[in-house]
Scaffold this motif. Structure first.
Motif, PDB file in Angstrom:
ATOM      1  N   PRO A  89      25.552  11.309   5.407  1.00  0.00           N
ATOM      2  CA  PRO A  89      25.074  12.290   4.431  1.00  0.00           C
ATOM      3  C   PRO A  89      26.159  12.813   3.494  1.00  0.00           C
ATOM      4  CG  PRO A  89      25.491  13.399   6.505  1.00  0.00           C
ATOM      5  CD  PRO A  89      25.807  11.940   6.739  1.00  0.00           C
ATOM      6  N   ASP A  90      27.410  12.366   3.673  1.00  0.00           N
ATOM      7  CA  ASP A  90      28.504  12.934   2.890  1.00  0.00           C
ATOM      8  C   ASP A  90      28.321  12.703   1.398  1.00  0.00           C
ATOM      9  OD1 ASP A  90      29.725  13.810   5.202  1.00  0.00           O
ATOM     10  OD2 ASP A  90      31.000  12.046   5.397  1.00  0.00           O
ATOM     11  N   GLU A  91      27.895  11.494   1.015  1.00  0.00           N
ATOM     12  CA  GLU A  91      27.756  11.189  -0.411  1.00  0.00           C
ATOM     13  C   GLU A  91      26.762  12.131  -1.072  1.00  0.00           C
ATOM     14  OE1 GLU A  91      25.715   9.852  -3.795  1.00  0.00           O
ATOM     15  OE2 GLU A  91      24.836   9.487  -1.804  1.00  0.00           O
ATOM     16  N   GLY A  92      25.597  12.334  -0.434  1.00  0.00           N
ATOM     17  CA  GLY A  92      24.610  13.249  -1.001  1.00  0.00           C
ATOM     18  C   GLY A  92      25.077  14.685  -1.000  1.00  0.00           C
ATOM     19  N   ASN A  93      25.798  15.083   0.034  1.00  0.00           N
ATOM     20  CA  ASN A  93      26.312  16.451   0.099  1.00  0.00           C
ATOM     21  C   ASN A  93      27.381  16.688  -0.958  1.00  0.00           C
ATOM     22  OD1 ASN A  93      24.583  16.983   2.213  1.00  0.00           O
ATOM     23  ND2 ASN A  93      26.111  16.651   3.806  1.00  0.00           N
ATOM     24  N   MET A  94      28.232  15.676  -1.181  1.00  0.00           N
ATOM     25  CA  MET A  94      29.233  15.811  -2.237  1.00  0.00           C
ATOM     26  C   MET A  94      28.569  15.950  -3.598  1.00  0.00           C
ATOM     27  SD  MET A  94      32.453  13.312  -1.236  1.00  0.00           S
ATOM     28  CE  MET A  94      31.586  11.909  -0.549  1.00  0.00           C
ATOM     29  N   LEU A 105      33.777  27.633  -3.680  1.00  0.00           N
ATOM     30  CA  LEU A 105      33.139  26.845  -2.623  1.00  0.00           C
ATOM     31  C   LEU A 105      33.519  25.373  -2.730  1.00  0.00           C
ATOM     32  CD1 LEU A 105      29.583  28.474  -2.449  1.00  0.00           C
ATOM     33  CD2 LEU A 105      31.505  28.792  -0.873  1.00  0.00           C
ATOM     34  N   LYS A 106      33.697  24.892  -3.948  1.00  0.00           N
ATOM     35  CA  LYS A 106      34.136  23.506  -4.116  1.00  0.00           C
ATOM     36  C   LYS A 106      35.518  23.311  -3.511  1.00  0.00           C
ATOM     37  CE  LYS A 106      31.566  22.364  -8.332  1.00  0.00           C
ATOM     38  NZ  LYS A 106      31.664  22.067  -9.779  1.00  0.00           N
ATOM     39  N   GLU A 107      36.408  24.225  -3.753  1.00  0.00           N
ATOM     40  CA  GLU A 107      37.763  24.112  -3.224  1.00  0.00           C
ATOM     41  C   GLU A 107      37.757  24.101  -1.705  1.00  0.00           C
ATOM     42  OE1 GLU A 107      41.919  23.844  -3.112  1.00  0.00           O
ATOM     43  OE2 GLU A 107      40.544  23.565  -4.805  1.00  0.00           O
ATOM     44  N   VAL A 114      35.701  15.006  -0.460  1.00  0.00           N
ATOM     45  CA  VAL A 114      36.123  14.012  -1.454  1.00  0.00           C
ATOM     46  C   VAL A 114      37.386  13.301  -0.993  1.00  0.00           C
ATOM     47  CG1 VAL A 114      36.934  13.698  -3.825  1.00  0.00           C
ATOM     48  CG2 VAL A 114      35.019  15.248  -3.350  1.00  0.00           C
ATOM     49  N   SER A 115      38.294  14.024  -0.342  1.00  0.00           N
ATOM     50  CA  SER A 115      39.545  13.416   0.127  1.00  0.00           C
ATOM     51  C   SER A 115      39.343  12.519   1.343  1.00  0.00           C
ATOM     52  CB  SER A 115      40.552  14.513   0.465  1.00  0.00           C
ATOM     53  OG  SER A 115      40.152  15.224   1.634  1.00  0.00           O
ATOM     54  N   GLY A 116      38.138  12.562   1.922  1.00  0.00           N
ATOM     55  CA  GLY A 116      37.859  11.734   3.092  1.00  0.00           C
ATOM     56  C   GLY A 116      38.401  12.289   4.386  1.00  0.00           C
ATOM     57  N   GLU A 117      38.915  13.510   4.354  1.00  0.00           N
ATOM     58  CA  GLU A 117      39.500  14.107   5.555  1.00  0.00           C
ATOM     59  C   GLU A 117      38.440  14.741   6.461  1.00  0.00           C
ATOM     60  OE1 GLU A 117      42.238  16.869   3.950  1.00  0.00           O
ATOM     61  OE2 GLU A 117      43.406  15.345   2.896  1.00  0.00           O
TER      62      GLU A 117
END
Length: 390
Positions: A89-94, A105-107, A114-117
């Motif tokens: 679900p990460d892609e949709g959540n991003m 909130l983005k920060e 986005v960094s994949g961490e």
């Protein structure tokens, strides 16, 4: 080649050369690849400059049409979308956070995704045995949501149960949907949180997503008011922002997987002999592979058509429903034919064909079952007919 095609070509080479060898790694479990494996593959993607390739350095996003090329290439291995950080679900959540979250909130929540961490989870679906007389909570009908959110000073207190929460086990970012007095609302939370208890990880037919799918109890979860996404009652509106693109990106990734499954089945049919000739020369086998080519191309065109609609700025609700039905059903036919062509080898773990078959079968349910989308489209037919009567 355009920008998306150029990135897709690099992703395809990376997935085929660097990620396909991981398909036999024992760290791929029944509940998805371990986070150790995910981070190892993402390290390779980071070195190759291909981590989260659909989001640009300035925070911008590829067009949906460009994204289609990139995500199809990532899907050539079930591990590919995880490796380059474009998996659900990460892609949709991003995508949702990029559209709707405040800079603060983005920060805090988007940047580590986005960094994949970090991984994330979207807490919406609820158990079918909850509610009066076992009527169930939110599923295909989100208006049945039972999880509550109540104000308490400058906090919200959330209580309820959720199920089929993909990736909850091991996630660091959560998007929780709950029903406030003003209506459905969304909240961002840090994970793990002691108020969000994973009761169990379900045994499911699919196995591509880290953390599997969990049943969760939310017990007096206190969330600061500034961690609400949007305003109270904006939950369903925000869900629509996420919904159509997420449906379509599922189609993109699994299209790539079925393209690879077809390659494997075609190779098998050309090498394997029976009754005096290669399997491909038997009409029953050759025709199945020919039908695969047709379904692959029709699915590709359907994805691109819907992507073009989304690129106009339209919500694309109707178009994404049509694409989800057409593509998921076509991919199921392709995966099934690949298994059939390969016979016993097709139902073994010797290739990814068996896994692709399982994943696509689940995909026909995830992000809205075929029947729910058809029902929605039938309602549109009725609305259009009524409008035409004047």
């Amino acid at each position: 080649m355009n920008r998306g095609q150029q990135i897709a070509a690099r992703v395809e080479t990376f997935v085929r050369e660097r990620i396909v060898p991981y398909e036999r790694d024992p760290r791929s479990t029944a509940h998805g690849p371990t986070d150790e494996l995910v981070q190892e593959m993402r390290g390779l993607a980071r070195e190759a400059g291909l981590l989260t390739p659909h989001i640009l350095a300035d925070g911008g996003h590829l067009t949906h049409r460009e994204t289609a090329d990139v995500l199809r290439a990532s899907g050539l291995s079930p591990l590919g979308p995880l490796a380059v950080n474009v998996m659900a679900p990460d892609e949709g959540n991003m995508y949702l956070l990029g559209k709707a979250a405040s800079p603060e909130l983005k920060e805090r929540f988007l940047k580590p995704l986005v960094s994949g961490e970090a991984r994330s989870a979207f807490f919406m679906t609820e158990p079918a045995d909850d509610g009066p007389n076992g009527a169930g909570g939110a599923g295909s009908d989100p208006s049945m949501m039972l999880t509550t959110a109540k104000r308490d000073g400058n906090h919200w207190v959330v209580n309820g149960r959720k199920t089929f929460i993909t990736g909850a086990h091991g996630a660091k970012v959560g998007i929780v949907m709950a029903m406030a007095e003003e209506g459905a609302s969304m909240f961002l939370v840090d994970l793990p949180d002691p108020a969000i208890r994973i009761d169990r990880v379900l045994e499911t037919i699919d196995s591509s997503m880290p953390g599997g799918h969990s049943v969760v109890t939310i017990d007096n979860l206190r969330i600061p008011a500034d961690q609400m996404l949007g305003q109270p009652g904006d939950g369903f509106k925000l869900a629509q922002v996420r919904l159509a693109p997420a449906r379509l990106t599922h189609c993109m990734r699994w299209h790539g997987a079925c393209e690879r499954a077809h390659e494997i089945a075609a190779d098998y049919a050309n090498r394997r002999h029976a009754f005096g000739k290669p399997l491909v020369d038997h009409e029953g086998v050759g025709f199945m592979l020919a039908e695969n080519l047709i379904d692959l191309k029709q699915s590709e065109l359907m994805i691109d058509w819907c992507a073009d609609v989304l690129d106009t700025g339209a919500l694309g609700t109707v178009e994404s429903s049509m694409a989800k039905v057409a593509v998921s059903e076509a991919l199921m036919r392709i995966a099934d034919r690949c298994v059939q062509v390969m016979g016993g080898k097709g139902v073994s773990g010797d290739t990814i064909v068996e896994q692709v078959f399982r994943e696509i079968r689940a995909f026909r349910i995830y992000d809205g079952p075929t029947e729910v989308h058809k029902w929605s489209l039938a309602k549109k037919v009725k609305r259009d007919w009524k409008a035409a009567q004047g």
